[in-house]
Write an enzyme that holds these catalytic residues in place. Structure first.
Site, short mmCIF file in Angstrom:
data_model
loop_
_atom_site.label_atom_id
_atom_site.label_comp_id
_atom_site.label_asym_id
_atom_site.label_seq_id
_atom_site.Cartn_x
_atom_site.Cartn_y
_atom_site.Cartn_z
N ASP A 50 0.80 -1.22 0.00
CA ASP A 50 0.00 0.00 0.00
C ASP A 50 0.84 1.28 0.00
OD1 ASP A 50 -2.49 -1.17 -0.21
OD2 ASP A 50 -2.69 -1.47 1.94
N TYR A 56 -9.31 -0.35 3.17
CA TYR A 56 -8.73 -0.22 4.50
C TYR A 56 -8.36 1.22 4.84
CZ TYR A 56 -8.01 -4.78 6.67
OH TYR A 56 -8.19 -5.96 7.34
NI NI Z 1 -6.93 -6.94 8.12
#
Ligand code: NI
Length: 639
Positions: free
Chosen positions: A304, A388
């Site tokens: 990420d 996320y």
């Molecule tokens: Ni997770």
């Protein structure tokens, strides 16, 4: 093509060589590149950031005499897997220009948008949706994912993504509650071209919409009375540009497009001078490998930082929501992919928090009680990377200790299940909805300067003493400090049963007790990468196979999986650098710490995850001669 004019020199000059990059500096860097080099019309700027001065340049700098600022750019000249790494001196010249074949930058936002449009127009994809009874393509969410490196033909000399799909009955539905299982589209991002649509077979879309906003979850609980944090005299910190001073601490903050929040020149004022501790600290990379073997999820290994960018994805933070109290915000200036500056307001939040007691003793004999409150300075940012959220919180305490806490929240990556199906390498989290087991492994690059540049790292274990005449009662505890002398010796893992820590020592500076001064890295009980070292992610995320690495400072070694991990075949970064086995005793060391969690999803993590925490601490060990927080004044009525 007409050459744009190179803008006038920057005025006024930045206040400090480590000040955050400004809009006029971005404009000038791009103008210099365009004037000196013949960039194609469609060239994109994947990265524009400050090329931070080297340590020797900073050390050589006199009062107010700064080296000319430099800007680092990653330029994507066209649709192929080719980037140009450039460095521009803002005095008007391109100082470095390197064409890197077989190299991909982080995924570009504009290209991701074009990929989504191309997929929706593709007849094969439309046919796959129709096979699932989905006729309104506007209700399909398309998520382009970094595709990894699996020897798929589509990867060759292309910048690609794998797009996966979710069904949203309503625009405001939870995007991840209803995965459209079985369909993957490979898209050439450089050419906005769908290369292939694969259909592994129909799985019904899960029934529940998984919404979590207040209007979807029934009546809100009651009984929470206001909890106000007030600092009637204002905060205790001062800010000058990006320089922060608070209770003996001093540091500079900035934000990098890939690394996100960065700390510079962290020091502690002691006896009238600032003693250096860290030259620089930032999350250098992270990886989220998924543990399901199937063709829909087995390739998911999100880097990420290097595949999207923790600064590029940073939130603009809101008072009273993301942080509470007397807040100071720092804005961050980034560049668009067209090379234009823009400001992300409130990218970094800073405030103080009460943190319970710092020290206390009740003297039963003397009849006195002494207690002091702890508080911490919090410097934080939050990145949203697809499903996320990652919150990065650096804490500074009154006793000279520091901490990085990462808060994981947001929505899990999900999979649709057949009615009655139970996943083997994942959890069931809602009817016909599963979440694969996965890990979140972060690597932080810690450029230590504990009371000076030359440091040595020791591994410190606490063990039971051996039986023998020195241990007649069988009770002795032994603390063993082993110097890590070379890079290969310094590839280490945590050992909570031995209370393992790593101590960064300056062997040439002694405290008042005659011992060398040090800080120790106190790891959490943290995993390493579970995937096989021979797997694709095992090769690409070599940094995650160990919890500790130590290298001698080298300006070119910056990011744990290499500068361009997107679609990389592996081996770059820490495994390659440390294979040289360079000496690391009493030298300018950089400590790289991998930490994180293995996430076995719970129903309680759905539909949005309560924060899960991970991180580590940095604690002085003989850096001071005694408790440095003895001088805290007692609260009026507490003593
Ligand atoms: Ni997770």
């Amino acid at each position: 093509m007409t050459q744009p004019e190179v803008a006038e020199p920057i005025a006024p000059p930045p206040a400090h060589p480590l000040a955050m990059l400004r809009a006029d500096e971005i404009e000038r860097a791009v103008a210099i590149v365009r004037a000196e080099r013949d960039l194609p019309e469609g060239a994109r700027f994947a990265y524009i950031g400050l090329d931070e001065p080297r340590k020797d340049e900073l050390a050589a700098m006199g009062d107010g005499e700064f080296p000319s600022r430099r800007v680092r750019l990653v330029i994507v000249p066209g649709p192929r897997a080719l980037v140009i790494e450039a460095v521009v001196s803002l005095d008007g010249t391109v100082t470095s220009w390197l064409e890197c074949p077989e190299t991909r930058p982080a995924l570009l936002f504009e290209e991701s948008m074009h990929a989504i449009v191309a997929v929706k127009a593709n007849p094969d994809w439309q046919a796959a949706m129709l096979r699932r009874g989905i006729t309104d393509f506007d209700k399909v969410q398309v998520d382009p994912w970094p595709s990894g490196n699996f020897g798929v033909e589509h990867e060759d000399d292309r910048r690609i993504s794998r797009c996966i799909f979710y069904y949203r009955e309503h625009k405001r539905d939870n995007g991840y509650a209803r995965p459209i299982e079985g369909v993957i589209a490979f898209v050439d991002h450089g050419r906005a071209e769908v290369l292939e649509v694969v259909d592994y077979g129909v799985v019904p879309v899960p029934p529940e919409r998984g919404n979590y906003a207040g209007d979807s979850v029934g009546p809100a609980r009651t009984g929470l009375k206001p909890l106000a944090i007030t600092q009637p005299e204002g905060p205790s910190f001062t800010v000058d540009g990006n320089l922060v001073e608070w209770q003996h601490w001093s540091l500079r903050v900035s934000m990098d497009p890939y690394e996100g929040l960065v700390l510079h020149t962290v020091g502690y004022e002691d006896g009238g001078r600032v003693r250096p501790i860290l030259h620089r600290a930032a999350v250098s990379e992270m990886v989220v490998p998924y543990g399901d073997p199937g063709p829909m999820h087995g390739w998911k290994n999100a880097f990420d930082s290097g595949e999207w960018g923790l600064g590029r994805m940073a939130n603009s933070l809101t008072l009273g929501c993301d942080c509470v109290g007397e807040i100071h915000y720092f804005d961050a200036t980034f560049a668009t992919e067209g090379g234009m500056p823009f400001t992300l307001e409130h990218a970094i939040c800073m405030h103080e928090e009460d943190y319970g007691i710092l020290w206390k003793h009740v003297d039963m004999q003397g009849g006195t009680t002494e207690v002091r409150r702890s508080r911490r300075l919090v410097v934080s940012s939050i990145a949203t990377v697809g499903n996320y959220e990652y919150g990065f919180y650096w804490y500074f305490y009154l006793d000279g200790s520091m901490q990085l806490e990462v808060k994981l929240t947001g929505i899990m990556s999900t999979m649709a299940l057949q009615p009655g199906e139970r996943p083997i390498n994942g959890s069931i989290i809602a009817p016909q909805l599963g979440a694969p087991y996965h890990q979140h492994l972060f690597n932080v690059r810690l450029d230590f300067d504990v009371d000076g540049s030359n440091n040595t790292v020791y591994e410190v274990d606490a063990t039971a003493g051996p039986a023998g005449p020195d241990n007649p009662l069988g009770n002795t505890i032994v603390s063993t400090a082993t110097p890590l002398r070379t890079e290969l010796e310094a590839r280490r893992v945590v050992d909570p049963a031995r209370s393992r820590t790593w101590k960064i020592v300056n062997p040439e500076v002694r405290n008042g007790l005659g011992e060398p001064v040090a800080y120790k890295l106190v790891p959490a009980s943290t995993p390493t990468l579970l995937a096989s070292p021979e797997s694709s992610v095992g090769r690409r995320a070599g940094f995650a196979t160990r919890n500790l690495w130590v290298t001698p400072y080298d300006r070119s070694e910056w990011r744990a999986a290499g500068d361009h991990p997107n679609q990389h075949s592996g081996g770059a970064g820490l495994p390659t650098w440390t294979a040289a086995d360079r000496p690391i005793v009493n030298t300018d060391v950089v400590v790289w710490h991998t930490f994180g969690v293995t996430h076995i999803p719970r129903p309680e993590d759905w539909p949005v995850m309560p924060v899960e925490y991970t991180g580590f601490q940095l604690v002085p060990v003989g850096f001071f001669d005694r408790n440095p927080a003895l001088d805290l004044p007692p609260n009026d009525h507490c003593s």
